[in-house]
Scaffold this active site. Structure first.
Site, mmCIF file in Angstrom:
data_model
loop_
_atom_site.group_PDB
_atom_site.id
_atom_site.type_symbol
_atom_site.label_atom_id
_atom_site.label_comp_id
_atom_site.label_asym_id
_atom_site.label_seq_id
_atom_site.Cartn_x
_atom_site.Cartn_y
_atom_site.Cartn_z
ATOM 1 N N GLY A 410 0.823 -1.196 0.000
ATOM 2 C CA GLY A 410 0.000 0.000 0.000
ATOM 3 C C GLY A 410 0.857 1.246 0.000
ATOM 4 O O GLY A 410 1.699 1.451 -0.875
ATOM 5 N N VAL A 414 8.981 -0.513 4.574
ATOM 6 C CA VAL A 414 9.890 -0.846 5.671
ATOM 7 C C VAL A 414 11.289 -0.971 5.085
ATOM 8 O O VAL A 414 11.504 -1.735 4.137
ATOM 9 C CB VAL A 414 9.479 -2.142 6.386
ATOM 10 C CG1 VAL A 414 10.440 -2.442 7.534
ATOM 11 C CG2 VAL A 414 8.052 -2.049 6.905
ATOM 12 N N LYS A 428 10.086 2.166 9.487
ATOM 13 C CA LYS A 428 8.758 2.020 8.884
ATOM 14 C C LYS A 428 8.257 3.401 8.480
ATOM 15 O O LYS A 428 8.119 4.289 9.318
ATOM 16 C CB LYS A 428 7.798 1.362 9.881
ATOM 17 C CG LYS A 428 6.451 0.976 9.300
ATOM 18 C CD LYS A 428 5.639 0.222 10.361
ATOM 19 C CE LYS A 428 4.310 -0.244 9.805
ATOM 20 N NZ LYS A 428 3.522 -0.979 10.833
ATOM 21 N N ASP A 551 -4.749 -9.106 14.891
ATOM 22 C CA ASP A 551 -4.179 -9.484 13.595
ATOM 23 C C ASP A 551 -2.970 -10.391 13.814
ATOM 24 O O ASP A 551 -1.906 -10.194 13.216
ATOM 25 C CB ASP A 551 -3.794 -8.237 12.801
ATOM 26 C CG ASP A 551 -3.468 -8.558 11.346
ATOM 27 O OD1 ASP A 551 -3.945 -9.601 10.852
ATOM 28 O OD2 ASP A 551 -2.735 -7.773 10.704
#
Length: 777
Positions: A410, A414, A428, A551
């Site tokens: 997206g 990183v 990041k 997640d």
């Protein structure tokens, strides 16, 4: 002209020892005296040359080349020259040409020729070196003593200042160091009858003199011996322009290393005293009224460190004071002078380096442009970066050099970076523009969670961070963010500097199963037990802090220095103090690891209660991870589409397939995590005490009993079914005796006696069986 017919026959080629004619300033006779010069006088002049000749590259204390600036009061006299004066100058040119021809045959061994020309007219001598005129010539200073002496001799002043400013005529004076020093000695004494070593070269660029000077060019030729001495060439144009050229001894016979520096004197005062110019190629500062706009170094190898320490400005600049004068001088120097003086004689033309042919009129424009650019920079101008953004990241003023990209997805990237103290980190970078505020809120919230979990050994550590949108970060940390429906419009980034991990669990599993594939081996239980325990401890840490990750998957467990650490809290949620579960606005997570309640969030169960996500949702995800570690795939990997996964995961009657394993406790552990009812799932403290991680230790008597029965079974043999049956009954009675039927008459003591009687009967029967086997043998 009539006078040109009386010229002597020109020699085919002048000898290399030929030098320019030397003019005697104090001679007043109108006829040539070169033929009647005594040999003794010639020897004196040769000795004077040798005495005053400086070394080409040594520092000396002798008087250097100096140039005397004509007083301002003499300008009006010079500009009122009449046509008769020009005619007399032409006569002298013709006479000098004749004398030069006689000198060629006079003395070829001494490499010196002397020509004395007397008269009231100005003397003109052909320059010793042919070159293209450059308006940027070095200015020389003759000193105060020379100025005082020259002013006393009006005849010499009139000869040295033959200037025609209105008609673009120019006069060039060439003197070397030996001639300049000898000139000071001769003029200072005044009463001595020694010949002057000073030579004057007056070159007129236009009108009648141009044709005569072109003819003299061919006669004089090259003078290599004379060029071995450093000399200067001076010129004055008008009352405010002066240029000089320094010719080094190393530049003979071509002027490849000559220095040309032009200066503009702005309305020079008659009492101005220019500074002396050093003869080693260093450029001194100009007079106080001069401005700087052009720089030409005397040598290609010269550097800024070679500039004299006494200079006020290390650069010599030119200010364009009069546009019409500048254009007139540039035109007169570049076109008429170069063509009329040097003509078409290819041997006499010396080409200058291209970098030295710099136009005087073009350099001030560059400096003006530079000044405009400098003046346009104000306080509002953006500050220029002092680092390359393609090679470095800057977080809170600290630079991190890029080493490579680890991954991207997206608008997030990183990178592997290294800090100034040579430590490897993972940086990041998240782009906020175009993202919805809920996602941006989650990224900023991750910073808050990592700060809260700082110091936990099984959680990735946040080293540094920066959010360019300070308002957004402050709203997230304060919990006052209200606009979660729109999208971020401003350019903004989130930079997070994290611990660097070698590999994540997903790649570890891929490599492990690649090694096992094609063989009968299974996953190593010790390897599985080691990392499964670290996974449980990491998740237990965030659950104790009332944080639900939501997640969990193999890619979010990173191996850092040999231990797994939990990463990526982008969609994590905090649990309120008065509840055990949290309610989400949308479905989040990865499909293959999402729990049934995550698919059915905000829906109602059979009791009418709203389904919420909480700690049991993370337990389901852990069960999917364990299933993948054991079997190499997720529990619902056979269902490819979203709707197929959604259907089987949300179906309470769907049974997950478990293949047979050597360790039944491992299957039991997976079932405890993947129970469809979230209330039946074990919590992490219970999972840490499961027999797979903590197998039960058997009691010592039980081990001995089993060993005794195994010995009896060996003696009876495996074919004796009756003996094996009695052994099994004895093991059951001793290890886990079944309760006898309840009888109100018999108490517990009587029941225990019956159990012992039963054991005794089995032992007697077994003993008889063993004796019967011995009798048969």
């Amino acid at each position: 002209m009539d006078r040109e017919d009386n010229l002597p026959v020109q020699p085919d080629k002048p000898p290399k020892s030929l030098v320019r004619p030397i003019l005697n300033l104090e001679t007043t006779s109108s006829s040539s005296s070169s033929s009647s010069s005594s040999p003794e006088l010639l020897r004196h002049l040769q000795a004077a040359f040798k005495r005053h000749r400086p070394l080409s590259k040594m520092q000396t204390t002798s008087i250097g080349p100096r140039r005397s600036v004509a007083p301002q009061r003499q300008a009006s006299r010079n500009t009122r020259l009449v046509t008769a004066e020009g005619q007399r100058s032409q006569d002298v040119v013709t006479l000098s040409q004749s004398l030069a021809a006689n000198t060629l045959t006079q003395d070829t061994t001494n490499n010196l020729a002397i020509t004395s020309v007397a008269g009231e007219s100005a003397s003109i001598t052909q320059p010793t070196v042919s070159e293209h005129f450059n308006p940027s010539d070095r200015q020389m200073d003759f000193g105060k003593s020379a100025v005082t002496s020259l002013e006393s001799n009006l005849d010499v002043q009139r000869k040295s200042q033959s200037l025609i400013g209105t008609s673009q005529d120019m006069e060039w004076d060439a003197t070397n160091q030996a001639e300049a020093s000898h000139l000071d000695a001769c003029i200072g004494s005044k009463h001595q009858n020694l010949p002057s070593v000073d030579s004057e070269v007056s070159l007129k660029s236009e009108y009648k003199d141009s044709s005569s000077l072109a003819k003299i060019q061919g006669q004089l030729g090259e003078f290599p011996n004379f060029l071995n001495q450093p000399r200067t060439r001076c010129s004055a144009v008008g009352s405010s322009w002066a240029t000089t050229t320094l010719i080094h001894s190393s530049s003979a016979p071509m002027l490849n290393a000559t220095t040309h520096v032009s200066r503009s004197y702005v309305e020079a005062d008659s009492n101005a005293n220019p500074h002396a110019v050093q003869s080693q190629g260093n450029l001194p500062s100009c007079c106080p009224s001069s401005k700087v706009s052009n720089i030409l170094h005397p040598n290609k190898d010269a550097t800024a460190s070679e500039m004299p320490a006494s200079t006020n400005d290390p650069e010599v600049r030119v200010k364009e004071t009069d546009t019409s004068k500048q254009q007139q001088i540039t035109t007169g120097l570049e076109a008429p002078v170069g063509s009329s003086i040097y003509g078409s004689d290819g041997q006499a033309n010396a080409r200058l380096p291209e970098e030295l042919h710099t136009s005087v009129s073009s350099q001030p424009q560059k400096s003006d442009k530079h000044e405009k650019v400098a003046s346009s920079k104000g306080p509002s101008a953006p500050r220029k970066r002092n680092y390359d953004p393609d090679l470095f990241f800057k977080v809170n003023g600290k630079l991190y050099q890029r080493l490579g990209k680890i991954g991207s997805g997206g608008s997030s990237e990183v990178h592997k970076v290294i800090s100034s103290d040579c430590t490897i980190y993972a940086l990041k970078k998240i782009k906020l523009k175009g993202r919805d505020y809920a996602t941006a809120y989650g990224f900023c919230q991750e910073i808050g969670y990592l700060k809260k979990l700082k110091g936990k050994t099984n959680i990735i550590q946040l080293i540094d961070y920066e959010v360019t949108d300070k308002t957004l970060l402050q709203e997230v940390l304060n919990g006052t963010m209200s606009n979660k429906d729109g999208r971020v419009k401003e350019d903004g980034f989130i930079y997070m500097v994290l611990e660097y991990g070698e590999i994540d669990l997903a790649h570890m599993l891929s490599q492990k199963w690649r090694e096992i594939e094609g063989s009968d081996r299974t996953i190593d239980e010790n390897w599985l037990r080691f990392y499964w325990q670290q996974i449980l401890q990491a998740v237990n840490t965030i659950h104790e802090e009332r944080i639900v990750h939501s997640d969990l998957k193999p890619a979010n467990f990173l191996l850092v220095r040999g231990f797994l650490k939990l990463i990526d809290f982008g969609i994590a949620k905090a649990i309120n103090s008065d509840t055990t579960n949290i309610q989400r606005d949308s479905q989040v997570g990865t499909l293959s690891y999402m729990s049934p309640e995550a698919f059915m969030c905000n829906e109602s169960d059979e009791n009418g209660n709203t389904i919420k996500c909480g700690r049991p949702s993370d337990i389901w995800s852990l069960g999917c991870i364990l299933y993948q570690m054991v079997y190499g795939r997720t529990p619902f990997a056979d269902y490819k589409t979203f709707w197929a996964k959604f259907k089987v995961i949300t179906d309470p009657n769907h049974e997950i397939t478990y293949n047979q394993l050597s360790n039944p406790w491992l299957i039991d552990l997976m079932k405890k995590c993947l129970a469809w009812d979230r209330n039946q799932r074990w919590r992490i403290p219970e999972l840490l005490q499961h027999p797979f991680l903590a197998p039960p230790i058997p009691h010592e008597p039980q081990v001995k009993t089993i060993k005794l029965f195994s010995l009896i079974a060996e003696s009876c043999g495996s074919d004796d079914d009756k003996a094996n049956s009695m052994i099994s009954q004895l093991e059951q009675l001793l290890s886990n005796p079944a309760p006898l039927p309840r009888n109100d008459v018999l108490d517990s003591r009587d029941q225990n006696q019956q159990l012992l009687s039963r054991v005794s009967e089995l032992c007697i029967q077994l003993q008889d069986r063993l004796q019967g086997l011995e009798g048969e043998n």
